[in-house]
Every structure is written in C-alpha cells, then in structure tokens.
Scaffold this motif. Structure first.
Motif, mmCIF file in Angstrom:
data_model
loop_
_atom_site.group_PDB
_atom_site.id
_atom_site.type_symbol
_atom_site.label_atom_id
_atom_site.label_comp_id
_atom_site.label_asym_id
_atom_site.label_seq_id
_atom_site.Cartn_x
_atom_site.Cartn_y
_atom_site.Cartn_z
ATOM 1 N N LEU A 15 0.814 -1.208 0.000
ATOM 2 C CA LEU A 15 0.000 0.000 0.000
ATOM 3 C C LEU A 15 0.850 1.262 0.000
ATOM 4 N N GLY A 16 2.091 1.137 0.490
ATOM 5 C CA GLY A 16 2.989 2.283 0.414
ATOM 6 C C GLY A 16 3.253 2.648 -1.040
ATOM 7 N N ILE A 28 -4.763 6.193 4.037
ATOM 8 C CA ILE A 28 -4.296 6.033 5.426
ATOM 9 C C ILE A 28 -5.141 4.993 6.175
ATOM 10 N N PRO A 29 -6.480 5.062 6.115
ATOM 11 C CA PRO A 29 -7.260 3.994 6.754
ATOM 12 C C PRO A 29 -6.947 2.612 6.158
ATOM 13 N N MET A 32 3.443 5.897 10.260
ATOM 14 C CA MET A 32 4.128 5.531 9.035
ATOM 15 C C MET A 32 3.201 5.717 7.832
ATOM 16 N N ALA A 33 1.955 5.317 7.995
ATOM 17 C CA ALA A 33 0.978 5.529 6.929
ATOM 18 C C ALA A 33 0.896 7.011 6.579
ATOM 19 N N LEU A 83 -5.296 13.095 9.589
ATOM 20 C CA LEU A 83 -5.968 11.985 8.914
ATOM 21 C C LEU A 83 -5.596 10.644 9.548
ATOM 22 N N GLY A 84 -4.338 10.523 9.994
ATOM 23 C CA GLY A 84 -3.890 9.268 10.588
ATOM 24 C C GLY A 84 -4.186 9.198 12.075
#
Lengths: 428, 158
Positions: free
Chosen positions: A95-96, A125-126, A137-138, A386-387
C-alpha cells in the motif's frame, strides 16, 4: 536593501499577512527614499499591487485550484486511488507503493501538494492502518508522496512562478515530468526498504479482474491528465485554456458520470476555491512590490557580484541556494518562500547563466519539502490529522522518505539535462 | 454583538461574490476555448474581462480569507511567544496592518482619479482602467474591517 529585507522578515515573523508585510516593507523603502536625492512617489505601491496580478497566464492558477477541488469532491480522486491499488498493491511495500503511485497520478491533475495529501490520505491512510501499518508511518508515506504534486504537471506552483518571472509555463510543466518521476522512484525504493525492515507484507494478491474493473471505472479519470498535458504540449491550448477544460471535464465527471456533485456542493467548492485563490493572489500582489524594489535597488547586480565573489561555479551556487531554502523551509511554507525569494533570486540566477526552467524546478522541489519539515508544514499537519497520530511521531517516521527526496533533489540540481531534456525535445 | 453580526454578513456576501467571480472566470475561459476550437471564432474580449474578474476576486476575497483564518501568514515564531507578549505583538501587527491598508486605499483612490481624468481604457473592451483599480480600495476596505474587528477583539478579551 538590508532595511527592506529586515523589515519584511520582522513583520512576517510577527504574524502579519504576507502580502501586507511585503507591501509595508516596500512603503518603508519609499519613505526612506524621500530623504535621499531621488524621492519616489508612494502611489507606486498601489500600482504595483494591481500590476502584479494583471496577467493572463495567472488565470491558470484559480482554474487548476478549482479543477482539483471539483475532482476531490466529485469522486475522481477516489477512482484513481482504487486503480493504483489494483495495479501495485500486491508488490512488497504494497500500500505504500500504492500511495506513491496514486499521488503521482492524482497530482497530474490537482497540481497542489496539500490537496493531494488530503485527497489520497483520506482513502489510503485507513487502508494502510487496516494492513497493520503504524499510523505515523501511513501518514508519513502519504505526506512524502504528496510532495510530488507540484512537480508532476500540471502544477499550481509552476503557474505562479512562471507568471511572476515570465518563464514559459508549458516548458516548466514538461520540465517537471522527469524530476517528478525521479522523486517517485526514490520514494518507492525507500518504501521498499522501510516496509521490508518492518516486516510489512501485503495481504492482497494480484487480482486481474479487480484491475480490469477499476481500470474501466477509472479510465475517464485517467484521460484527464493526459488530455491536459497533451493539449499544452502540442500547443493546442495555453495552460489557462487547458485548465479551463480541466474544470469543465472535472465537473462533467463529478456531476454526470459519478453523480457525486450537486449544484449546492459545487457552489461550496467554488466558494472554498475562490477564497484559496484570493489568499494566494493578494500575496502575489504584495510580492510585486518587492520585485519592483529589487529592480529599483539593483539588488540583482549586487547579489550577483556577491555570489560570484564566493564562487563562479553554477552548481556550487545552486547548492548554496538549496541549503538556504531548505533551512528556511523549516519555519516557512512554500508560498511565503516563493513570494519572498523568487523576485530577488530569479534575476540573479538568470544572470549567472543558469537555465530558468532548471532553476524553477529545483526551487519548487526544494520548497515543497518545506511542507513536510517540522515545525511548520501544512502537509504534515493534514496527514497527522488523517492518521489520528501526533505531528512529532509523523515527523520522525518521515525522515527516511525525506532523505530519499533530498537525494532526488541533489540529482536534479547537479544534472540539468534530467530536467531540460524533455522540454528541449518536445518544445522549441 | 451587533457589529459582529454585520461583519459576518459582509464576509458571507463577499464570499458569494468571490465565488461568482471564480465562476465567471471559469465560464469565460471555457467559452473562449469553445469559440476558438469549435466555431473557430475567437472572442477578443474574454481575456480582458477574465483578468479583471481575477483582480476583483483577489482583492474582494482577501478579507474573507482573513476572517476565516485562511490567509497566508507565518505562525512558527509568534506561536512560541508567551500569551502576554503575544498579545502585544498581535496588537502592533494589527495596528500596522490597518495603517498600511488605509494608506493603500487613499493612494489607489488618487491613482484612480488621475487615470480617469486622463481617460485610460483597456484595449478591447474600452473599460476605464479606473474600474479595475476600484477593486483594490474596495477589497482593502473589506480587509480593513476584519483587521479592525480582530484588533477590537484583542482588547476585549483581557
């Protein structure tokens, strides 16, 4: 000159609105001139405020801001993120990688780093948290990949600097393409090592059907950046016209195809984008005053002589400028940096024989990093929110990615051909 | 209390006007593309009108941006100041901003008077330059109202 710059910095750091601070500094400069042999009329300030924004290329700025706003609201961004997920979600770094790729595609349309971070971050991020990525990290991955936004065409930053300095916006757009991809590549490499070290293995498998489905759904969205860049590249439309078409297309997609926009929400987007535009426009108007003072004072000549007395090697000079910009980027954001320094630095650099497109790309890459360097960085704040994690944690998690981006910046600086090859090839 | 309401109204109206200017710019730009490439009959006046709308948008919208806290400013250093000192710095900055905006308004009105006497107009639309210049004092008055309001609020929250 020193008085002017000192006054401007003092006012800025005391929290004055940037355009006002620059105008005020200009006024002080004129008042001082009344004690000298050549007094200057005060009305010069008022005239420069209007002249500074009285230009057609500038209109691409509100149009790209509006196109970006409509695309986020209209679900276009969402489609693009889904597509990237199906394309590279299964590779190590999973996903990164998706985040980096999604940001590169999305930035092909919004042209602004902060808009990209909030749009892709809201989806990615979710998703990353679900796959056991630590939240900071996300957030860091999204923040770092969003820096590509103003480099990959189209770019609001290039429109602003291009209009301020009279550099071809088309050439800047094309010039940003390869450096933007290099930044993306550096981030992918960094991400590969970081996720491998943390033992984050993607859970999803490559799914051909999903890829096809998301590609079919996203195809209309993907056409958009291709269309915008293509029309500028082949001289069919000016950047402003292309941006206007992007607005119409984004509205068409959001309103008719995806049915996410209503007339009411469209007007809300218009209001929001209008206020964003105004806050930028007013500072550009103020920067015109600084530009004029710089010319009147022959600052270019003095600074060029000063720099040449240190070294005459263009690469060394660019490194000095890079170092200054990077340090100023910690407390300052890209726009204040641009407004303050472009009127002064740009003529100097041109005089030293450095290619304007090369310089503007370096300047923009460097100043975008200011968005992810603490204590002040708009992107850093957005991704942390957001995270649902703290800014200081994200600041630490972002360090490896920041290093990757700095390596990209160094390569872009020492290798002008990387930036200039494509515009020289495609445009006269 | 009543003044707050009035100022909120002004901001709301200015916000709508800014949005309409943006809509006008978008409409003109798209119309220009359509006329040139579909009907191969380019307008000559759209460019001028959209630049004028852009200038108006910039100056009318800055007061709104300021009221909503979306103007561009540097908060890294004032954020570190202790509350009491912060108040003093804010007061000085707001005072200087008001003074500058007032001077800017007066200056621009003077420029407007001169240009309208000479009768300078734009090339395609024959629009008097003074009409374009009018955006600056109008916008600055809106901006000034917001600055003064914040200045007032600073003294009230002792």
């Amino acid at each position: 000159m020193i008085i002017l710059f000192g006054a401007m910095l003092l006012l800025l750091f005391s929290g004055m609105e940037i355009g006002t601070a620059m105008g005020f500094a200009g006024m002080i400069y004129i008042l001082i001139s009344w004690f000298g042999p050549t007094p200057i009329a005060l009305t010069t300030i008022a005239q420069n405020f209007v002249y500074g924004i009285d230009s057609f290329p500038f209109l691409a700025m509100p149009m790209f801001i509006l196109a970006g706003g409509l695309m986020n609201e209209g679900g276009v961004t969402h489609q693009l993120v889904r597509f990237s997920q199906a394309l590279v979600g299964h590779i190590t770094g999973g996903l990164g990688n998706v985040s980096v790729l999604a940001n590169m595609i999305v930035s092909g349309m919004t042209g602004s780093s902060v808009a990209d971070a909030s749009a892709t971050g809201a989806v990615m991020i979710p998703a990353m948290k679900r796959e056991k990525y630590p939240p900071e990290m996300a957030a860091a991955i999204i923040g770092a990949s969003a820096t590509i936004g103003p480099i990959v065409p189209p770019s609001i930053a290039f429109v602003i600097i291009g209009s301020m300095t009279g550099t071809s916006i088309g050439r800047l757009f094309i010039g940003g393409a390869v450096p933007g991809c290099l930044m993306g590549l550096m981030l992918l490499i960094t991400n590969y090592f970081v996720t491998k070290q943390k033992g984050l293995i993607p859970e999803r498998r490559f799914d051909g059907k999903e890829l096809l489905r998301s590609a079919r759904e996203a195809v209309l969205s993907i056409l958009m950046p291709i269309f915008v860049i293509g029309s500028i590249l082949f001289g069919i439309a000016t950047p402003t016209e292309a941006a206007g078409v992007a607005v119409a297309y984004a509205f068409f997609l959001g309103f008719i195809v995806y049915r996410k926009l209503t007339l009411r929400s469209t007007f809300e987007v218009l209001k929001r984008c209008a206020v964003t535009t105004a806050s930028v426009t007013f500072t550009v108007a103020g920067a015109a005053v600084i530009s004029w003072v710089a010319t009147d004072e022959q600052i270019t000549l003095k600074m060029t002589e000063g720099l040449l007395s240190i070294t005459s090697n263009p690469v060394a000079i660019l490194f000095i400028i890079n170092a200054i910009l990077f340090i100023l980027g910690f407390p300052l954001e890209p726009l204040p940096l641009t407004m303050m320094l472009i009127p002064i630095l740009f003529p100097v650099v041109i005089k030293l024989g450095i290619d304007p497109v090369h310089f503007v790309v370096i300047f923009t890459v460097n100043t975008t990093l200011a968005l992810i360097t603490p204590p002040v960085g708009a992107t850093l704040y957005i991704v942390s929110a957001l995270g649902q994690t703290s800014v200081s944690k994200v600041s630490r998690a972002i360090i490896p990615y920041l290093i990757g981006l700095i390596v990209a910046l160094v390569i872009i600086t020492v290798w002008p051909g990387l930036t200039l090859w494509l515009p020289n090839l495609l445009m006269k | 209390m009543r003044w707050n309401r009035v100022s909120e109204r002004i901001v709301a109206v200015a916000e709508i006007i800014s949005a309409l200017f943006l809509l006008l710019i978008a409409g003109l730009t798209i119309a220009q593309v359509v006329m040139r490439y579909v009907f191969s009959y380019p307008f000559t006046w759209t460019e001028e009108l959209s630049i004028a709308a852009f200038i108006y948008l910039g100056f009318i919208g800055i007061g709104v941006a300021y009221a909503q806290g979306r103007h561009l400013w540097v908060d890294a250093f004032v954020g570190m100041l202790p509350a009491s000192l912060r108040k003093v710095v804010d007061g000085i900055v707001l005072g200087l901003s008001s003074a500058f905006l007032l001077i800017l308004i007066v200056l621009m009105i003077r420029v407007m008077i001169v240009t309208s006497k000479v009768g300078i107009t734009t090339a395609a639309l024959q629009l008097p330059r003074a009409v374009i210049y009018l955006s600056l004092p109008m916008g600055c008055i809106l901006f000034l109202i917001q600055v003064v309001r914040r200045f007032w609020g600073l003294g009230r929250t002792q």
